[in-house]
Design a protein around this motif. Structure first.
Motif, mmCIF file in Angstrom:
data_model
loop_
_atom_site.group_PDB
_atom_site.id
_atom_site.type_symbol
_atom_site.label_atom_id
_atom_site.label_comp_id
_atom_site.label_asym_id
_atom_site.label_seq_id
_atom_site.Cartn_x
_atom_site.Cartn_y
_atom_site.Cartn_z
ATOM 1 N N ALA A 87 0.846 -1.225 -0.043
ATOM 2 C CA ALA A 87 -0.076 0.158 -0.072
ATOM 3 C C ALA A 87 0.767 1.162 -0.127
ATOM 4 O O ALA A 87 0.302 2.212 -0.481
ATOM 5 C CB ALA A 87 -1.030 -0.024 1.249
ATOM 6 N N GLN A 88 2.088 1.044 0.370
ATOM 7 C CA GLN A 88 3.111 2.392 0.388
ATOM 8 C C GLN A 88 3.384 2.710 -1.155
ATOM 9 O O GLN A 88 3.729 4.110 -1.249
ATOM 10 C CB GLN A 88 4.318 1.698 1.009
ATOM 11 C CG GLN A 88 4.349 1.807 2.578
ATOM 12 C CD GLN A 88 5.514 1.405 3.100
ATOM 13 O OE1 GLN A 88 6.476 1.580 2.693
ATOM 14 N NE2 GLN A 88 5.473 0.724 4.158
ATOM 15 N N PHE A 89 3.190 1.909 -2.163
ATOM 16 C CA PHE A 89 3.411 2.465 -3.545
ATOM 17 C C PHE A 89 2.194 2.991 -4.434
ATOM 18 O O PHE A 89 1.103 2.180 -4.157
ATOM 19 C CB PHE A 89 4.278 1.307 -4.171
ATOM 20 C CG PHE A 89 5.467 0.938 -3.129
ATOM 21 C CD1 PHE A 89 6.625 1.563 -3.362
ATOM 22 C CD2 PHE A 89 5.379 -0.446 -2.912
ATOM 23 C CE1 PHE A 89 7.605 1.169 -2.373
ATOM 24 C CE2 PHE A 89 6.344 -0.719 -2.159
ATOM 25 C CZ PHE A 89 7.636 0.071 -1.884
ATOM 26 N N PRO A 90 2.574 3.812 -5.413
ATOM 27 C CA PRO A 90 1.049 3.952 -6.138
ATOM 28 C C PRO A 90 0.812 3.015 -6.836
ATOM 29 O O PRO A 90 1.506 1.995 -7.383
ATOM 30 C CB PRO A 90 1.792 4.989 -7.278
ATOM 31 C CG PRO A 90 2.971 5.515 -6.498
ATOM 32 C CD PRO A 90 3.516 4.419 -5.651
ATOM 33 N N GLU A 91 -0.457 2.862 -7.466
ATOM 34 C CA GLU A 91 -1.276 1.854 -7.884
ATOM 35 C C GLU A 91 -0.675 1.383 -9.136
ATOM 36 O O GLU A 91 -0.689 0.208 -9.388
ATOM 37 C CB GLU A 91 -2.604 2.108 -8.202
ATOM 38 C CG GLU A 91 -3.615 1.097 -8.765
ATOM 39 C CD GLU A 91 -5.029 1.715 -9.109
ATOM 40 O OE1 GLU A 91 -5.860 0.664 -9.687
ATOM 41 O OE2 GLU A 91 -5.351 2.695 -8.613
ATOM 42 N N ARG A 115 2.767 -0.535 -8.151
ATOM 43 C CA ARG A 115 3.036 -1.081 -6.654
ATOM 44 C C ARG A 115 3.845 -2.272 -6.631
ATOM 45 O O ARG A 115 4.311 -2.516 -5.913
ATOM 46 C CB ARG A 115 1.589 -0.813 -5.823
ATOM 47 C CG ARG A 115 0.627 -1.814 -6.357
ATOM 48 C CD ARG A 115 -0.721 -1.693 -5.481
ATOM 49 N NE ARG A 115 -0.723 -0.407 -4.765
ATOM 50 C CZ ARG A 115 -1.747 0.190 -4.489
ATOM 51 N NH1 ARG A 115 -3.144 -0.371 -4.693
ATOM 52 N NH2 ARG A 115 -2.082 1.360 -3.815
ATOM 53 N N HIS A 116 3.267 -3.285 -7.547
ATOM 54 C CA HIS A 116 3.839 -4.467 -7.562
ATOM 55 C C HIS A 116 5.419 -4.592 -8.075
ATOM 56 O O HIS A 116 6.128 -5.136 -7.591
ATOM 57 C CB HIS A 116 2.897 -5.547 -8.379
ATOM 58 C CG HIS A 116 1.475 -5.903 -7.815
ATOM 59 N ND1 HIS A 116 0.469 -5.218 -8.312
ATOM 60 C CD2 HIS A 116 1.330 -6.607 -6.908
ATOM 61 C CE1 HIS A 116 -0.385 -5.427 -7.561
ATOM 62 N NE2 HIS A 116 -0.290 -6.298 -6.801
ATOM 63 N N LEU A 117 5.717 -3.839 -9.057
ATOM 64 C CA LEU A 117 6.917 -3.482 -9.611
ATOM 65 C C LEU A 117 7.898 -2.918 -8.409
ATOM 66 O O LEU A 117 8.795 -3.528 -8.168
ATOM 67 C CB LEU A 117 6.943 -2.754 -10.447
ATOM 68 C CG LEU A 117 8.368 -2.500 -11.128
ATOM 69 C CD1 LEU A 117 9.044 -3.589 -11.785
ATOM 70 C CD2 LEU A 117 8.182 -1.507 -12.383
ATOM 71 N N ALA A 118 7.148 -2.053 -7.722
ATOM 72 C CA ALA A 118 7.888 -1.360 -6.532
ATOM 73 C C ALA A 118 8.307 -2.186 -5.581
ATOM 74 O O ALA A 118 9.226 -2.551 -4.611
ATOM 75 C CB ALA A 118 7.122 -0.242 -6.140
ATOM 76 N N TYR A 119 7.077 -3.196 -5.179
ATOM 77 C CA TYR A 119 7.430 -4.456 -4.189
ATOM 78 C C TYR A 119 8.200 -5.163 -4.465
ATOM 79 O O TYR A 119 9.493 -5.338 -3.455
ATOM 80 C CB TYR A 119 5.858 -5.249 -4.082
ATOM 81 C CG TYR A 119 5.919 -6.076 -3.021
ATOM 82 C CD1 TYR A 119 5.146 -5.552 -1.877
ATOM 83 C CD2 TYR A 119 6.299 -7.152 -2.974
ATOM 84 C CE1 TYR A 119 4.778 -6.660 -0.720
ATOM 85 C CE2 TYR A 119 5.976 -7.942 -1.818
ATOM 86 C CZ TYR A 119 5.279 -7.778 -0.798
ATOM 87 O OH TYR A 119 5.210 -8.556 0.428
ATOM 88 N N ILE A 120 8.525 -5.758 -5.681
ATOM 89 C CA ILE A 120 9.418 -7.069 -5.792
ATOM 90 C C ILE A 120 11.055 -6.206 -5.976
ATOM 91 O O ILE A 120 11.798 -6.588 -5.412
ATOM 92 C CB ILE A 120 9.462 -7.528 -7.123
ATOM 93 C CG1 ILE A 120 10.228 -8.895 -7.130
ATOM 94 C CG2 ILE A 120 9.573 -6.730 -8.406
ATOM 95 C CD1 ILE A 120 9.870 -9.560 -8.253
ATOM 96 N N ASP A 172 6.635 8.646 -6.210
ATOM 97 C CA ASP A 172 5.860 9.682 -6.662
ATOM 98 C C ASP A 172 6.080 9.633 -8.511
ATOM 99 O O ASP A 172 5.984 10.649 -8.733
ATOM 100 C CB ASP A 172 5.898 11.166 -6.165
ATOM 101 C CG ASP A 172 7.521 11.404 -6.353
ATOM 102 O OD1 ASP A 172 8.560 10.821 -6.755
ATOM 103 O OD2 ASP A 172 7.634 12.618 -6.046
ATOM 104 N N MET A 173 6.216 8.694 -8.988
ATOM 105 C CA MET A 173 6.202 8.758 -10.401
ATOM 106 C C MET A 173 4.698 8.745 -10.971
ATOM 107 O O MET A 173 3.983 8.356 -10.415
ATOM 108 C CB MET A 173 7.076 7.336 -10.807
ATOM 109 C CG MET A 173 8.335 6.889 -10.528
ATOM 110 S SD MET A 173 9.411 8.138 -10.950
ATOM 111 C CE MET A 173 10.218 7.241 -12.000
#
Length: 200
Positions: free
Chosen positions: A151-155, A158-163, A174-175
């Motif tokens: 939930a910390q990453f933009p929709e 968010r999964h790319l940021a997670y991995i 904030d991309m």
């Protein structure tokens, strides 16, 4: 062919070379896609193109798997400046809590491009992240994501940021996405670029 068509074909060729040479690890040719002051904005890296190439090369040597697939391109051109938007997917494979996963992110490359001394090159690449998903490589693998981290990453990514976070990268949060103030600000910067202003 008209001069405008020839220039647009050269810009499209540049965009395609970027993806092919980068993903093939052809670093010397990849460098030619950029102008000397070129900058890259990615989830995991923001800064000069030369340092982005170095970091990509180091990741490649460590087995980091990030690949790109391109779709259609639209080009707005004014003289020796252009904004190219290209549909793309970014796919990355890596472990998430011991489970090998693939993440696929769909979006656009938004490129500030300029012709200098007869050569088109990227001055700034800012991806737009529209939507993504994450799946275990083995379909029967059990994977539980941390909802608070997710939930910390933009929709849009968010999964790319997670991995990427799980394998040790610090991810920019904030991309630009499909909608919102970040992408609207990017469009304004693109318009300013075509009118002769700075890319950033």
């Amino acid at each position: 062919m008209t001069e405008d068509i020839i220039e647009r074909l050269a810009i499209r060729d540049l965009v395609e070379n970027w993806a092919l040479w980068r993903d093939a690890g052809n670093w010397d040719r990849f460098l030619t896609c950029w102008h000397d002051d070129g900058r890259m904005m990615a989830t995991w890296y923001q800064g000069p193109a030369a340092d982005f190439i170095r970091a990509s090369r180091e990741g490649w040597a460590k087995g980091v798997s990030i690949l790109h697939f391109l779709g259609g391109t639209t080009i707005d051109r004014t003289g020796d400046r252009a904004i190219a938007q290209t549909k793309m997917t970014i796919s990355q494979r890596g472990p998430v809590d011991g489970v090998l996963c693939d993440v696929v992110c769909t979006g656009r490359f938004y490129d500030f491009i300029e012709k200098r001394q007869g050569r088109w090159g990227v001055v700034l690449r800012q991806p737009i992240y529209e939507k993504d998903r994450l799946d275990p490589v083995l379909p029967d693998a059990k994977l539980t994501l941390d909802p608070d981290l997710l939930a910390q990453f933009p929709e849009g990514y968010r999964h790319l940021a997670y991995i990427q976070t799980k394998i040790g990268y610090t991810v920019k949060r904030d991309m630009p996405g499909l909608r919102g103030p970040e992408v609207e600000a990017l469009y304004r910067r693109g318009k300013t670029w075509l009118e002769g202003g700075p890319a950033e």
